[in-house]
Design a protein around this motif. Structure first.
Motif: not given
Length: 331
Positions: A10-16, A288-294, A296-306
């Motif tokens: 939960a802390y990581l999600v809050k720190s996204l 400035a960050v996008v909505s929480p749902l977007a 979370n989706l970007v995080t799930v898809l983006g970090f493995p690519v990184l």
């Protein structure tokens, strides 16, 4: 204030928002470090008249320079995905600088890609001019764009940021070539790297002093903060230490210290920006960050690519880790 009993996930999600701010600056830093020495090689190319030496310069970065540009794409992609409003505003406010930077990259590519396509001295001369000119203007314009991002319309700090990125690119380019080529050529390149180091460090001090004297409120306070002072002091120590290593002929150690300079520069940019992400409007990272749902989706898809991209670069630089031998890489 963060609850100390908050679960780790939960802390990581809050720190996204902060994590993505760090990822965006990380990708920019990787670009400045890796394509920076490519730019430096292009500028130092202008000091060579011997055809064999020029071919050695091109061979030194030939296998990696295309890959290095992945990081500017990653920077733009992550900025758009996580902070779309900042992406659009940054390009809209600086479209001429952004366009000039892209054109400089195009011209920079003419040398490595097209020089040997025709056995014509005039053709080679023109591609050399394009290669050198693009290598100068790409870091200059990128640095000015970063300066506009940080300092808005303040002319002198913006110009100094551009010149500083040119200088640090020469440092990393000289150190990279010194570590890759034979000792005679390395000793000829050493004075350029040392001189550019001193110019860069002096420019950083002048830049920050100018901001303190001309800016007001948050910008001046940020420059006078302890983290900024620590980064500047460390940059000076690393730069001067690298110059000593270069004079002693310890070129691989010099390369490591040289690459630390643009890394510290990016760290300085991050410190000066945060908690805002667009100082001109005072826009905060969390605003400035996008909505929480977007997000979370970007995080799930983006970090493995990184992570995959990071692994690829580890593999790439491992393959081409040796010195230049006979116009190409050895083992």
């Amino acid at each position: 204030m963060t609850d100390p009993l908050l679960p780790v996930d939960a802390y990581l999600v809050k720190s996204l928002p902060e994590i993505w701010f760090g990822a965006v600056l990380f990708s920019l830093g990787m670009y400045v470090v890796l394509d920076g020495f490519d730019f430096g090689i292009g500028m130092l190319y202008a000091t060579r008249t011997d055809e064999r030496e020029r071919e050695t310069f091109l061979a030194a970065f030939g296998p990696v320079w295309d890959a290095n540009e992945v990081w500017i794409v990653a920077f733009g992609t992550m900025l758009l995905a996580a902070f779309p409003g900042v992406y659009s505003r940054l390009l809209a406010d600086n479209y001429l600088l952004a366009l000039g930077f892209v054109l400089a990259l195009v011209f920079r590519g003419l040398g490595p890609e097209l020089r040997e396509q025709r056995d014509d001295e005039r053709w080679k001369r023109y591609t050399d001019y394009a290669f050198i000119g693009g290598s100068v203007f790409a870091p200059l314009l990128l640095g000015m764009l970063a300066g506009r991002w940080l300092f808005g319309g303040a002319t002198l700090p913006v110009a100094l940021t551009g010149v500083g990125l040119v200088a640090v690119s020469i440092v990393t380019g000289a150190a990279f070539l010194a570590a890759k080529t034979e000792p005679g050529l390395a000793s000829e390149l050493r004075p350029y790297g040392i001189g550019a180091t001193l110019a860069y460090l002096g420019g950083v001090v002048v830049l920050l002093g100018t901001v303190v004297l001309t800016a007001s409120g948050g910008a001046a306070d940020a420059v006078l903060s302890l983290p900024v002072a620590a980064v500047v002091a460390l940059s000076i120590a690393v730069g001067l230490g690298g110059s000593v290593l270069a004079r002693r002929g310890r070129y691989r150690a010099w390369l490591a210290s040289a690459l630390a300079l643009p890394t510290l520069l990016t760290t300085l940019v991050a410190i000066l920006l945060y908690p805002t992400i667009y100082p001109l409007t005072g826009l905060l990272v969390r605003e400035a960050v996008v909505s929480p749902l977007a997000l979370n989706l970007v995080t799930v898809l983006g970090f493995p690519v990184l992570l995959l991209v990071l692994w690829y670069f580890k593999f790439l630089y491992g393959v081409f880790s040796g010195p230049i031998e006979g116009g190409g890489y050895g083992g």
